[in-house]
Write an enzyme that holds these catalytic residues in place. Sequence first.
Site, mmCIF file in Angstrom:
data_model
loop_
_atom_site.group_PDB
_atom_site.id
_atom_site.type_symbol
_atom_site.label_atom_id
_atom_site.label_comp_id
_atom_site.label_asym_id
_atom_site.label_seq_id
_atom_site.Cartn_x
_atom_site.Cartn_y
_atom_site.Cartn_z
ATOM 1 N N TRP A 1 -3.470 -2.638 -1.166
ATOM 2 C CA TRP A 1 -2.707 -4.538 -1.597
ATOM 3 C C TRP A 1 -3.497 -4.423 -0.708
ATOM 4 C CZ3 TRP A 1 -0.622 -8.209 0.847
ATOM 5 C CH2 TRP A 1 0.266 -9.308 -0.082
ATOM 6 N N CYS B 1 0.594 -1.207 -0.466
ATOM 7 C CA CYS B 1 -0.207 0.084 0.192
ATOM 8 C C CYS B 1 0.395 1.432 0.096
ATOM 9 C CB CYS B 1 -0.907 0.327 1.594
ATOM 10 S SG CYS B 1 -1.965 -1.413 1.205
ATOM 11 N N LYS C 1 5.612 -3.999 -4.064
ATOM 12 C CA LYS C 1 6.989 -4.100 -4.165
ATOM 13 C C LYS C 1 7.871 -4.554 -2.901
ATOM 14 C CE LYS C 1 11.643 -2.396 -5.647
ATOM 15 N NZ LYS C 1 12.208 -3.488 -6.141
ATOM 16 N N GLU D 1 17.897 -17.689 -7.646
ATOM 17 C CA GLU D 1 17.314 -15.651 -8.029
ATOM 18 C C GLU D 1 16.854 -16.461 -9.786
ATOM 19 O OE1 GLU D 1 16.505 -13.037 -6.443
ATOM 20 O OE2 GLU D 1 16.772 -12.289 -8.281
ATOM 21 N N ASN E 1 -1.514 2.572 5.854
ATOM 22 C CA ASN E 1 -0.390 1.116 5.625
ATOM 23 C C ASN E 1 -0.710 0.428 6.618
ATOM 24 O OD1 ASN E 1 0.958 0.018 4.205
ATOM 25 N ND2 ASN E 1 2.536 1.145 4.033
ATOM 26 N N GLY E 2 -0.900 -1.175 6.645
ATOM 27 C CA GLY E 2 -0.785 -1.737 7.709
ATOM 28 C C GLY E 2 -1.665 -2.971 7.998
ATOM 29 N N HIS F 1 18.611 -37.090 -6.725
ATOM 30 C CA HIS F 1 18.357 -37.086 -5.832
ATOM 31 C C HIS F 1 16.727 -37.291 -5.956
ATOM 32 C CE1 HIS F 1 21.999 -37.723 -3.736
ATOM 33 N NE2 HIS F 1 23.009 -36.923 -4.230
ATOM 34 N N LYS G 1 13.348 -14.702 -10.365
ATOM 35 C CA LYS G 1 12.423 -13.766 -11.637
ATOM 36 C C LYS G 1 11.046 -14.579 -12.516
ATOM 37 C CE LYS G 1 13.290 -11.210 -10.153
ATOM 38 N NZ LYS G 1 14.046 -10.512 -8.714
ATOM 39 N N GLU H 1 7.966 -14.988 -10.961
ATOM 40 C CA GLU H 1 7.201 -14.079 -10.292
ATOM 41 C C GLU H 1 6.463 -12.836 -11.644
ATOM 42 O OE1 GLU H 1 8.899 -11.265 -7.198
ATOM 43 O OE2 GLU H 1 10.727 -10.748 -8.654
ATOM 44 N N ARG I 1 3.945 0.192 -4.996
ATOM 45 C CA ARG I 1 4.445 -0.422 -3.804
ATOM 46 C C ARG I 1 1.983 -1.222 -3.938
ATOM 47 N NH1 ARG I 1 6.710 2.160 -0.585
ATOM 48 N NH2 ARG I 1 5.177 1.056 2.047
HETATM 49 C C1 F6R Z 1 11.817 -9.797 -5.848
HETATM 50 C C2 F6R Z 1 11.881 -9.614 -4.528
HETATM 51 C C3 F6R Z 1 11.165 -9.523 -3.433
HETATM 52 C C4 F6R Z 1 12.391 -9.125 -2.380
HETATM 53 C C5 F6R Z 1 12.622 -9.341 -1.459
HETATM 54 C C6 F6R Z 1 13.325 -8.179 -0.225
HETATM 55 O O1 F6R Z 1 12.040 -9.458 -7.693
HETATM 56 O O2 F6R Z 1 11.566 -7.682 -4.911
HETATM 57 O O3 F6R Z 1 11.575 -10.518 -3.362
HETATM 58 O O4 F6R Z 1 13.363 -8.876 -3.091
HETATM 59 O O5 F6R Z 1 10.323 -8.447 -1.470
HETATM 60 O O6 F6R Z 1 12.668 -6.417 -0.144
HETATM 61 P P1 F6R Z 1 13.793 -5.568 0.096
HETATM 62 O O7 F6R Z 1 15.397 -5.977 -0.366
HETATM 63 O O8 F6R Z 1 13.183 -4.336 -0.188
HETATM 64 O O9 F6R Z 1 13.559 -6.395 1.676
#
Ligand code: F6R
Length: 590
Positions: free
Chosen positions: A72, A2, A585, A467, A98-99, A490, A471, A474, A27
């Site tokens: 969100w 949010c 985000k 990673e 937010n929260g 395994h 990527k 998501e 957000r």
């Molecule tokens: C994936 C992504 C998330 C963040 C995670 C941590 O692309 O962006 O997995 O890496 O939410 O976020 P931060 O780095 O802001 O603590």
Amino acid sequence: MCGIIAYKGKENATSIVINGLKYLEYRGYDSWGIVYLNNQKARLLKKVGKIGEFQGQNNLSNSCVAIGQTRWATHGKVSVVNAHPHFSCDKNIFVVHNGIVENYEVLKAELIKKGHHFVSQTDTEVIPHLIEEYRKNNSFVVACEKTFHRLKGLFAVVVLDKKTGEIIGTRKGSPLVMGIGDKGFFLASDVPAFLNKTNKVIFLDDGDMVHIIDDETYKIKNLSSKKILKKKIDTIKWSKEEAEKGKYPHFMIKEIKEIPEAIKKATWQDNKKLQIVVNLIKKSPRLFFVACGTAGHACLAGQYLFSSVGKPTGFSVASEFKNFFPTLDKKTLLIAVSQSGETIDTIEAVKKAKEKGLKVVSLVNVMGSTLTRISDYVLMLNAGPEKCVLATKSYLSQLSLILLILFSTLGQYKKGDKELKKISYQIDQLLENKSFIAKIKTLARKLSSVRHIYVIGRSYNYPTTLETALKIKEGCYIHTEAFAGGELKHGVIALIEKGTPCIIHLSKGDEADNTLINAMELKSRGAYIIGVGHKRQKDFDFFIEVPEVEEIFSLLVNIVPIHLLSYYIALEKGIDPDKPRNLAKSVTVK
Ligand code: F6R
């Protein structure tokens, strides 16, 4: 999760808040809303969907005060009714939030008994009703104070009083920053929301309550001590262009193109601060990394890197930290990594570690974020704003800074710095290479219709496989699983069928041959083998060549084509790469 923004001042608050919400959309983007005052009337507008798609901005009246939120959903489905702002029965009090208000059910029951009528399923709606209740016998300020004291959980809240046009905001665990403009004041979840208007900010602390009285007057008070605070005004170095898409169609591709710069900027460390961290590492018998998601993968790489030079190093994703907590003592140095500095699980892990007396070093991108304020030592990633929900350049910044710290700890700062600058240049060349990009696009077209992808790598490139899978999952909604090459036999190999795409991360070093053997084991079971590495393999079905670098630096170069691949698959599938479904985000609720 949010994004909230408020403005009170001489400029048009309606368009400032709508534009601010567009910046904050990353957000949360399932619904949005705004309330603004015009001719003493409160105009409320709420919509389901992304604010970025809203065209009717020019039809809204001007105002000198407005608050808004992009949501969100946590409590209550995505709907116009559940979108913020929420309001009191008399529609004099409006709230964006937010929260999570953890005790909202108890508060709601109490307020319903007193005759309040609720219209939404949200936890937020208790806030305007509670303020309305206290407002019966108190000023707006006192009613807000009394309300904030009763809220349990982590939140940032902004309240608009229709009668006076005053705004009050507070934070507890969720971000809220104040902007000081020439013509008015801002409150927002994140600085880029108002960066086109001012770069002068006050970073609020938990328990601070800001009261914006008019265009020129505000007061900040501590909610517990009730003392009026004189807080420092900081100047943000980020430029407004950095927070905008500019010539790019999406933030994701802009941020991928910024990777070479991000690697260089990660090395721009204050030598004194870096040395303090290096000394702490040398002095501590054990290191423990903690983070979430992509930042967690950078930490896992950190665990591999420091362990490889004989330093006992642990790692846990922040949400599992409590399980390892009993093994940590005061002598362990905790290293927390976060782009936003607001990830709730990482913050809670750090708080817990500090209570036990551990020293905490944080590697963070966002200046003034919660993590920068609760850690003992902070090194900034200097990557500039990252707006795409998928972390790209910040991952490379995190890895680069961890590598720089490693080299410095080994007394080889100059070597680390030089290598990173060289790699930044090599990645820049790669991103400018048209045939490389064309190749990734071809692969993206091929993979856009598949249902499963498997990824393998060994040693330092095991974090790269995780990673890679994240990527593609998501950003492209394709089930993608990562394995250490040695784990294949395994059990995993049972999943391979004719044509199953498998991405193999290759690098120089001891494990190169074993990784190739694994690739051939997959191929002989029918898999479609895609290699990422510096040396083309003729038996592979598809090969993406990256610059030849020492094994430990392959974690930087190998992930870049994957970022592009994720971007182009998303475009092939019609997914908005900046805002994939269900994600936000920064994860500020548990
Ligand atoms: C994936 C992504 C998330 C963040 C995670 C941590 O692309 O962006 O997995 O890496 O939410 O976020 P931060 O780095 O802001 O603590």
